[in-house]
Design a protein around this motif. Structure first.
Motif, PDB file in Angstrom:
ATOM      1  N   LYS A   5       0.839  -1.208   0.000  1.00 20.08           N
ATOM      2  CA  LYS A   5       0.000   0.000   0.000  1.00 20.08           C
ATOM      3  C   LYS A   5       0.872   1.255   0.000  1.00 20.08           C
ATOM      4  O   LYS A   5       0.588   2.220  -0.698  1.00 20.08           O
ATOM      5  CB  LYS A   5      -0.924   0.021   1.217  1.00 20.08           C
ATOM      6  CG  LYS A   5      -2.097  -0.926   1.131  1.00 20.08           C
ATOM      7  CD  LYS A   5      -2.964  -0.778   2.355  1.00 20.08           C
ATOM      8  CE  LYS A   5      -4.140  -1.730   2.292  1.00 20.08           C
ATOM      9  NZ  LYS A   5      -4.980  -1.640   3.491  1.00 20.08           N
ATOM     10  N   GLY A   9       0.945   3.995  -2.895  1.00 21.26           N
ATOM     11  CA  GLY A   9       0.716   5.402  -2.545  1.00 21.26           C
ATOM     12  C   GLY A   9       1.875   6.291  -2.965  1.00 21.26           C
ATOM     13  O   GLY A   9       1.678   7.407  -3.449  1.00 21.26           O
ATOM     14  N   THR A  13       1.588   9.289  -5.638  1.00 20.69           N
ATOM     15  CA  THR A  13       1.985  10.632  -5.207  1.00 20.69           C
ATOM     16  C   THR A  13       3.100  11.182  -6.092  1.00 20.69           C
ATOM     17  O   THR A  13       3.056  12.345  -6.512  1.00 20.69           O
ATOM     18  CB  THR A  13       2.440  10.614  -3.735  1.00 20.69           C
ATOM     19  OG1 THR A  13       1.369  10.127  -2.925  1.00 20.69           O
ATOM     20  CG2 THR A  13       2.841  12.003  -3.264  1.00 20.69           C
ATOM     21  N   PHE A 182       2.082  13.155   1.952  1.00 21.96           N
ATOM     22  CA  PHE A 182       2.528  11.762   1.809  1.00 21.96           C
ATOM     23  C   PHE A 182       3.598  11.428   2.852  1.00 21.96           C
ATOM     24  O   PHE A 182       3.550  10.377   3.489  1.00 21.96           O
ATOM     25  CB  PHE A 182       3.065  11.506   0.402  1.00 21.96           C
ATOM     26  CG  PHE A 182       3.610  10.119   0.238  1.00 21.96           C
ATOM     27  CD1 PHE A 182       2.761   9.034   0.138  1.00 21.96           C
ATOM     28  CD2 PHE A 182       4.983   9.893   0.221  1.00 21.96           C
ATOM     29  CE1 PHE A 182       3.259   7.742   0.007  1.00 21.96           C
ATOM     30  CE2 PHE A 182       5.493   8.616   0.104  1.00 21.96           C
ATOM     31  CZ  PHE A 182       4.626   7.529  -0.013  1.00 21.96           C
TER      32      PHE A 182
END
Length: 196
Positions: A5, A9, A13, A182
């Protein structure tokens, strides 16, 4: 699973940040182009008059002095505008036939406080400055009021928006915000995993 994950991500990003940075640099390029265009338009006022262009090209002849002969008025448009003293009211734009065939032209005949004044002007020789127009891309703004109207304010460079620097800063800020979010989310997730 958590690392997968995090990796997904991070990829999403990074892609979004790359696009935002690209858009920021694109806006900086547009800023240079717009500044060059404005400089050309500023210089146009000091150049000699040109023949009124019948066909719009890539480079619009805005802010140049010109003249035309309106053979017949084919329609009227009335828009909010100002006179030479900066007073608000209405400017009156005649759609003109210039010849037997071909495109017509727009002539801003003048200013008044009445929304539909000046429509008795039937055409003729007009001298003025070329300004932007929604229908024909440019129009001739008469130096003097025609048909009993007062003279309109001449076309102004203030009408040209040059907000590309603000847009560039905005895109770079979005990229920084996305990166920060992030990194904070990743740090929080690492702390949660360490506490288990």
């Amino acid at each position: 699973m958590n690392r997968t994950k995090l990796l997904i991500g991070g990829i999403i990003t990074a892609g979004a940040v790359a696009v935002m940075i690209g858009l920021g640099f694109w806006q900086l390029d547009r800023l240079e182009e717009k500044e060059a265009l404005i400089a050309r338009y500023e210089a146009a006022a000091d150049q000699p008059p040109i023949a009124y262009p019948l066909m719009p090209g890539e480079d619009l002849p805005l802010y140049r002095k010109s003249a035309l002969t309106c053979l017949e008025v084919t329609g009227w448009r009335h828009q909010a505008g100002a006179n030479r003293d900066g007073r608000s009211g209405y400017v009156h734009v005649a759609d003109c036939r210039l010849g037997a065939e071909g495109p017509g032209a727009a002539v801003e005949t003048g200013w008044s406080q009445e929304p539909t004044a000046g429509t008795d002007w039937q055409g003729g020789q007009v001298e003025g400055v070329i300004g932007p127009d929604e229908k024909y891309r440019y129009r001739l703004v008469s130096d003097t009021g025609l048909g009993g109207l007062a003279a309109s304010a001449p076309p102004s460079l203030d009408a040209i928006r040059n907000n590309h620097l603000a847009y560039a800063i905005q895109w770079f800020a979005f990229a920084a915000i996305a990166t920060t979010i992030f990194l904070l989310a990743t740090r929080k997730k690492k702390k949660q995993d360490a506490g288990k």
